[in-house]
Design an enzyme around this catalytic site. Sequence first.
Site, mmCIF file in Angstrom:
data_model
loop_
_atom_site.group_PDB
_atom_site.id
_atom_site.type_symbol
_atom_site.label_atom_id
_atom_site.label_comp_id
_atom_site.label_asym_id
_atom_site.label_seq_id
_atom_site.Cartn_x
_atom_site.Cartn_y
_atom_site.Cartn_z
ATOM 1 C CB CYS A 1 -24.347 123.537 -88.029
ATOM 2 S SG CYS A 1 -25.421 122.447 -87.101
ATOM 3 C CG HIS A 2 -21.653 126.520 -88.572
ATOM 4 N ND1 HIS A 2 -21.793 125.634 -87.544
ATOM 5 C CD2 HIS A 2 -22.242 127.655 -88.162
ATOM 6 C CE1 HIS A 2 -22.426 126.210 -86.547
ATOM 7 N NE2 HIS A 2 -22.715 127.431 -86.888
ATOM 8 N N GLY A 3 -21.888 124.265 -92.868
ATOM 9 C CA GLY A 3 -21.450 123.929 -94.215
ATOM 10 C C GLY A 3 -20.090 123.273 -94.350
ATOM 11 C CE1 TYR B 1 -24.564 130.018 -84.975
ATOM 12 C CE2 TYR B 1 -26.086 130.526 -86.757
ATOM 13 C CZ TYR B 1 -25.377 129.598 -86.017
ATOM 14 O OH TYR B 1 -25.478 128.266 -86.325
#
Lengths: 191, 418
Positions: free
Chosen positions: A155-157, B300
């Site tokens: 998702c965000h590494g 986001y």
Amino acid sequence: MASHSTEEPNRRDFIVILAQSFAGVGAAVALWPFISQMNPDASTQALASIEVDLSPVKAGQAITVSWRGKPVFIRNRTPEEVKAALDVKLSDLKDPIARNEALPDKSPATDLNRTKKDKENWLVLVGICTHLGCIPKGQSMADAKGDYGGWFCPCHGSHYDTAGRIRLGPAPQNLLVPTYEFVSDTMIKIG
Amino acid sequence: MASHESTYRPTSKISKWLDARLPVERMMHGQFVDFPTPRNINYLWTTGGLLTFFLAIQIITGIVLAMHYVPSAADAFNSVEHIRRDVNYGWLIRNIHAVGASFFFLAVYIHIGRGLYYGSYKAPREVLWILGVVIFLLMMATAFMGYSLPWGQMSFWAVTVITNLFSSIDAVIPGLGTRIVQWLWGGFSVSGTTLNRFYALHYLLPFVIAGVVGLHIWALHVVGQNNPTGLDIKQPSDTVPMAPYAVMKDVFALSVFTLLFAWFVFYLPDYLGHADNYIEANPLSTPPHIVPEWYFLPYYAILRAIPDKLLGVIAMFSSILLLIFVPWLDTSRVRSAKYRPVYKWFFWLFIFTVIALGYLGSKPAEGVYVQWARVFTAYYFIHLLVVLPIVGVMETTKPLPRSISESVLGKPAAAPKH
């Protein structure tokens, strides 16, 4: 009468303040059930512990089980993976705390503090990225395991090492080690 | 400004009877028929009407969908498929609702952009602007909870990621963030319990929005509409009655916009969505690449640009909440960017920044994408916190026309002869 309104509070002021406070406390008390009803209910709280048979999991393999609606990662680590985790210096860790529910809050995040004595090959973790709750990759053989050979959250590494400790990325904490115990040589009880 | 002689004359007996008891017709006539509208407003001033239309569309289609939808973890996904395949015209109503959310946001972004360009937030329109930000926040909450309802993979993981934003409070008060998240979920993870409460709130919030829209229009009709020159209305010749002039303009713009809307509803209903949301929610597997709906992408990108969890969350929320302070951050005395040669460039740079953040938000959070997201995130905040106050003081603005009618009719401003 006019002089009263600008000077000392009189009986009427006192009654007004008292009545307002009473109504305020009453409103707050009445509001509480409506807030509290959103907390996890009794049936959710009652979700008991689970037992997991580890005998089919060979070295280098991992399984995911569901506990309290969350995935729990169980990995049978190879000796190389255990060694890699042991060799990490505490100063290299982003989160130096063990995050093991069975240990005191401030325990250091050594590999030994994230596993059970004499069962160091077994790593049991809540498989939820401590960033924003995704399930990291790394359980199946074909998955990307990240730069540190553990898990990688797509998702965000966030990259986790072979002890499930955060090494790189936005996640603030190591993957949580839940309360569990070995009930036999090849059986654990989580919860 | 907004106070004007009402031309309302009740004709029928019933109208006269009602007028003496509840003058609702008189009010509607005064506010929406002969309300004085600046004679120079352009098509960007039709977005308010568009937004009202889309709010109504979403409420009507939403109530119909609620008659067929089942808010439980076991049945939600299938009930949406049931609506699309079995319910009479369900495919149409569901597509209107899903695509309608996107077009609602498209219209609101144009609406906000117009306000920023023409300085519509400046005195005396601060309260009007703040109410607009409140509506925007409510829209975001409603859209977010609505997106959870089909209970597909994207629904489920969007809820997981966004509700987990609150766990960042753990960095300040350990344990409190987790308590809040579990309170929101009603469990230890996102579950059918969460879906059920989101459904209840998704049904409630549009009516709250309608209420705040009422206040927004009230505030608008107290101070009067802004216009492309940013000048105040000074004389009757600066205005035209709302009906038929502004109303016809609204109707034409609405027709064009709904044509585009219909094209998406009938031919590209899933184009703005995500294929992964046609896979039923699976709490044990995260899709490889989670992205929100397009209208949330800029925020986001800001969230992901910042490597610290708590600061990322703070940056994301403050990127929206800062809008509340724009009326005071902008120090310029001139409203419209038309007469602000320097600010105009910064305005377009800001628009480019938001679009770039949107693009970067749709890309994986790695490498060069993150670097650029940081650059644009930095400019987003610099624009609001540094550029707006400083340019307003430094800039030499162009000469303003003396009145709205002069700007329309050319110099010299002919005094109205009639």
